[in-house]
Design a protein around this motif. Structure first.
Motif, mmCIF file in Angstrom:
data_model
loop_
_atom_site.group_PDB
_atom_site.id
_atom_site.type_symbol
_atom_site.label_atom_id
_atom_site.label_comp_id
_atom_site.label_asym_id
_atom_site.label_seq_id
_atom_site.Cartn_x
_atom_site.Cartn_y
_atom_site.Cartn_z
ATOM 1 N N LEU A 9 -0.197 -39.011 -3.537
ATOM 2 C CA LEU A 9 -0.633 -37.752 -4.117
ATOM 3 C C LEU A 9 -0.452 -36.654 -3.078
ATOM 4 O O LEU A 9 -1.056 -36.666 -2.017
ATOM 5 N N PHE A 10 0.435 -35.678 -3.384
ATOM 6 C CA PHE A 10 0.792 -34.645 -2.430
ATOM 7 C C PHE A 10 -0.073 -33.396 -2.541
ATOM 8 O O PHE A 10 -0.218 -32.661 -1.590
ATOM 9 N N GLY A 11 -0.595 -33.100 -3.728
ATOM 10 C CA GLY A 11 -1.284 -31.835 -3.885
ATOM 11 C C GLY A 11 -2.333 -31.899 -4.964
ATOM 12 O O GLY A 11 -2.397 -32.844 -5.745
ATOM 13 N N SER A 12 -3.173 -30.862 -5.015
ATOM 14 C CA SER A 12 -4.279 -30.862 -5.962
ATOM 15 C C SER A 12 -3.795 -30.771 -7.397
ATOM 16 O O SER A 12 -4.524 -31.080 -8.326
ATOM 17 N N ALA A 13 -2.568 -30.324 -7.614
ATOM 18 C CA ALA A 13 -2.032 -30.257 -8.967
ATOM 19 C C ALA A 13 -1.251 -31.523 -9.329
ATOM 20 O O ALA A 13 -0.395 -31.505 -10.195
ATOM 21 N N ALA A 287 -1.999 -32.327 -17.147
ATOM 22 C CA ALA A 287 -2.848 -32.773 -18.249
ATOM 23 C C ALA A 287 -2.222 -32.346 -19.577
ATOM 24 O O ALA A 287 -1.639 -31.273 -19.688
ATOM 25 N N ASP A 288 -2.348 -33.199 -20.590
ATOM 26 C CA ASP A 288 -1.745 -32.891 -21.890
ATOM 27 C C ASP A 288 -2.749 -32.283 -22.853
ATOM 28 O O ASP A 288 -2.479 -32.161 -24.044
ATOM 29 N N GLN A 289 -3.950 -31.918 -22.358
ATOM 30 C CA GLN A 289 -4.929 -31.232 -23.205
ATOM 31 C C GLN A 289 -5.782 -30.335 -22.316
ATOM 32 O O GLN A 289 -5.841 -30.502 -21.104
ATOM 33 N N SER A 290 -6.440 -29.373 -22.945
ATOM 34 C CA SER A 290 -7.247 -28.426 -22.177
ATOM 35 C C SER A 290 -8.586 -29.040 -21.800
ATOM 36 O O SER A 290 -9.025 -30.040 -22.373
ATOM 37 N N GLY A 291 -9.246 -28.414 -20.844
ATOM 38 C CA GLY A 291 -10.536 -28.899 -20.388
ATOM 39 C C GLY A 291 -10.637 -28.801 -18.881
ATOM 40 O O GLY A 291 -9.812 -28.166 -18.227
ATOM 41 N N VAL A 292 -11.669 -29.433 -18.328
ATOM 42 C CA VAL A 292 -11.884 -29.450 -16.889
ATOM 43 C C VAL A 292 -11.440 -30.802 -16.352
ATOM 44 O O VAL A 292 -11.868 -31.847 -16.849
ATOM 45 N N LEU A 293 -10.563 -30.798 -15.350
ATOM 46 C CA LEU A 293 -10.059 -32.035 -14.773
ATOM 47 C C LEU A 293 -10.959 -32.488 -13.626
ATOM 48 O O LEU A 293 -11.184 -31.737 -12.676
ATOM 49 N N PHE A 294 -11.476 -33.707 -13.717
ATOM 50 C CA PHE A 294 -12.239 -34.328 -12.632
ATOM 51 C C PHE A 294 -11.339 -35.375 -11.977
ATOM 52 O O PHE A 294 -10.997 -36.392 -12.590
ATOM 53 N N SER A 295 -10.951 -35.120 -10.736
ATOM 54 C CA SER A 295 -10.034 -36.024 -10.041
ATOM 55 C C SER A 295 -10.753 -37.285 -9.594
ATOM 56 O O SER A 295 -11.892 -37.232 -9.121
ATOM 57 N N GLU A 296 -10.066 -38.400 -9.706
ATOM 58 C CA GLU A 296 -10.576 -39.684 -9.239
ATOM 59 C C GLU A 296 -9.966 -40.072 -7.892
ATOM 60 O O GLU A 296 -10.390 -41.038 -7.275
ATOM 61 N N VAL A 297 -8.961 -39.344 -7.454
ATOM 62 C CA VAL A 297 -8.283 -39.647 -6.191
ATOM 63 C C VAL A 297 -8.214 -38.380 -5.347
ATOM 64 O O VAL A 297 -8.394 -37.265 -5.850
ATOM 65 N N LYS A 298 -7.951 -38.556 -4.075
ATOM 66 C CA LYS A 298 -7.869 -37.433 -3.149
ATOM 67 C C LYS A 298 -6.426 -37.212 -2.733
ATOM 68 O O LYS A 298 -5.587 -38.109 -2.816
ATOM 69 N N VAL A 299 -6.172 -35.999 -2.255
ATOM 70 C CA VAL A 299 -4.845 -35.704 -1.728
ATOM 71 C C VAL A 299 -4.550 -36.665 -0.580
ATOM 72 O O VAL A 299 -5.355 -36.845 0.328
ATOM 73 N N GLY A 300 -3.383 -37.314 -0.645
ATOM 74 C CA GLY A 300 -2.993 -38.262 0.384
ATOM 75 C C GLY A 300 -3.221 -39.711 0.008
ATOM 76 O O GLY A 300 -2.731 -40.614 0.700
ATOM 77 N N LYS A 305 1.069 -47.697 -10.452
ATOM 78 C CA LYS A 305 1.278 -47.541 -11.883
ATOM 79 C C LYS A 305 0.043 -48.012 -12.647
ATOM 80 O O LYS A 305 -0.527 -49.065 -12.377
ATOM 81 N N GLY A 306 -0.397 -47.173 -13.598
ATOM 82 C CA GLY A 306 -1.545 -47.503 -14.428
ATOM 83 C C GLY A 306 -2.870 -47.055 -13.859
ATOM 84 O O GLY A 306 -3.893 -47.101 -14.550
ATOM 85 N N GLU A 307 -2.913 -46.601 -12.623
ATOM 86 C CA GLU A 307 -4.158 -46.164 -12.020
ATOM 87 C C GLU A 307 -4.572 -44.816 -12.592
ATOM 88 O O GLU A 307 -3.736 -43.930 -12.812
ATOM 89 N N ILE A 308 -5.870 -44.652 -12.869
ATOM 90 C CA ILE A 308 -6.378 -43.386 -13.399
ATOM 91 C C ILE A 308 -6.469 -42.368 -12.261
ATOM 92 O O ILE A 308 -7.124 -42.618 -11.247
ATOM 93 N N LEU A 309 -5.822 -41.232 -12.439
ATOM 94 C CA LEU A 309 -5.851 -40.178 -11.433
ATOM 95 C C LEU A 309 -7.011 -39.217 -11.665
ATOM 96 O O LEU A 309 -7.499 -38.578 -10.733
ATOM 97 N N GLY A 310 -7.440 -39.080 -12.905
ATOM 98 C CA GLY A 310 -8.534 -38.180 -13.217
ATOM 99 C C GLY A 310 -8.809 -38.187 -14.702
ATOM 100 O O GLY A 310 -8.071 -38.785 -15.493
ATOM 101 N N SER A 311 -9.882 -37.516 -15.086
ATOM 102 C CA SER A 311 -10.234 -37.440 -16.513
ATOM 103 C C SER A 311 -10.554 -36.011 -16.869
ATOM 104 O O SER A 311 -11.045 -35.234 -16.054
ATOM 105 N N VAL A 312 -10.244 -35.658 -18.133
ATOM 106 C CA VAL A 312 -10.495 -34.306 -18.641
ATOM 107 C C VAL A 312 -11.785 -34.351 -19.469
ATOM 108 O O VAL A 312 -11.873 -35.104 -20.434
#
Length: 312
Positions: A9-13, A287-300, A305-312
């Motif tokens: 993960l390179f960046g917050s986006a 994200a493919d829908q609007s809302g607030v993204l809560f990240s599950e991982v940190k930059v770096g 494959k299949g790991e959850i990066l965050g939830s909306v």
């Protein structure tokens, strides 16, 4: 559907790599630029010869900006007593990117010119017009980093780029251009380099423990223009704009000093064995829908494959 293979993960986006390799960079030899080391052959910088053995401060001006008044930009010059290559450091080509300003300040005021071989030319704030306004852009909202190597009869941005390239960058045997993420996005400390160019690839290997992303660079960027002019150049990205971030600054300082040693600027250079994660492609995951993204991982963080990066 985006299939995420192994990456970082390179960046917050959620910038993540699709293909990667971990290289063991062993027995890295100092770069030996093809250049005359007789100081009598050096051109004057900003109207004056470079004086060996001192830390000098000069001012560069881009002629007539929009206001009609020249705005002097500080240029720092550390010249060793022993002739050698010239490395250039540039920061704040985007005026809101502060980490590079502090990285350069720490390095330049810590250099011992008695033990320096060659010259370091540093411009902590290239875009002083944007810096004074806390803005990424020039006053006419042009991005200076899309106009290099410039045009003496073009727009104000093209003219500023032209004068800076001719007055400063043309003196460099290597260049490290320091940036951050843009618009409140943060970047993992990393290098961006055209690894298809052998001299650029060699320069990137001198940064100990830095992630490297292969990138030719957009047309008009300082990095691409310098490489096309025969000057090995890398972009160092670290952190986010509008903030001074101590950890990112410290890592940037370590990386640049490592590169300076490898470039032959700081006396004898011990060979190093460095782990570098080298990436050859990157994408944005959105994200493919609007809302607030809560990240599950940190930059770096490394992700699979299949790991959850965050939830909306």
């Amino acid at each position: 559907m985006i299939r995420l293979h192994r990456g970082l993960l390179f960046g917050s986006a959620l910038l993540a790599s699709l293909s990667w390799a971990t290289e063991r960079v062993s027995d890295v030899e100092p770069i030996k630029p093809e250049l005359p080391i007789d100081r009598s052959t050096q051109r004057p910088l900003l109207g004056k010869p470079i004086t060996p053995g001192i830390l000098d401060r000069r001012a560069w001006s881009a002629g007539q900006p929009l206001s009609g008044l020249a705005l002097p930009t500080p240029v720092l010059i550390a010249a060793g007593n022993t002739p050698g290559p010239t490395m250039c450091l540039t920061g704040a080509v985007h005026g809101d990117e502060l980490n590079g300003v502090e990285i350069i300040r720490r390095i330049m005021f810590a250099l011992d010119t008695e033990n320096l071989t060659g010259t370091v030319i540093a411009v902590p704030i290239v875009n002083l017009y944007g810096f004074q306004r806390n803005s990424r852009y020039l006053p006419d909202r042009r991005d200076l980093n899309r106009y290099f190597p410039g045009n003496p009869t073009g727009s104000s941005a093209a003219r500023i780029a032209h004068h800076f390239f001719q007055d400063v960058i043309s003196h460099c045997h290597a260049l490290i251009d320091i940036h951050t993420g843009s618009f409140h996005r943060t970047n993992l400390p990393q290098l961006r380099a055209d690894l298809s160019n052998p001299k650029v690839a060699k320069l990137s290997q001198l940064f100990d423990n830095f992630v490297v992303l292969h990138s030719v660079g957009a047309v008009g960027t300082l990095r691409r223009a310098a490489v096309e002019a025969g000057i090995p150049t890398v972009t160092l990205e670290a952190g986010e704009p509008l903030y001074l971030q101590p950890e990112e600054v410290a890592q940037g300082v370590r990386g640049v000093l490592s590169a300076m040693r490898g470039f032959g600027l700081m006396g004898e250079y011990n060979k190093v064995a460095s782990d570098q994660k080298v990436f050859f492609e990157s994408i944005w995951l959105r994200a493919d829908q609007s809302g607030v993204l809560f990240s599950e991982v940190k930059v770096g963080d490394s992700v699979k494959k299949g790991e959850i990066l965050g939830s909306v």
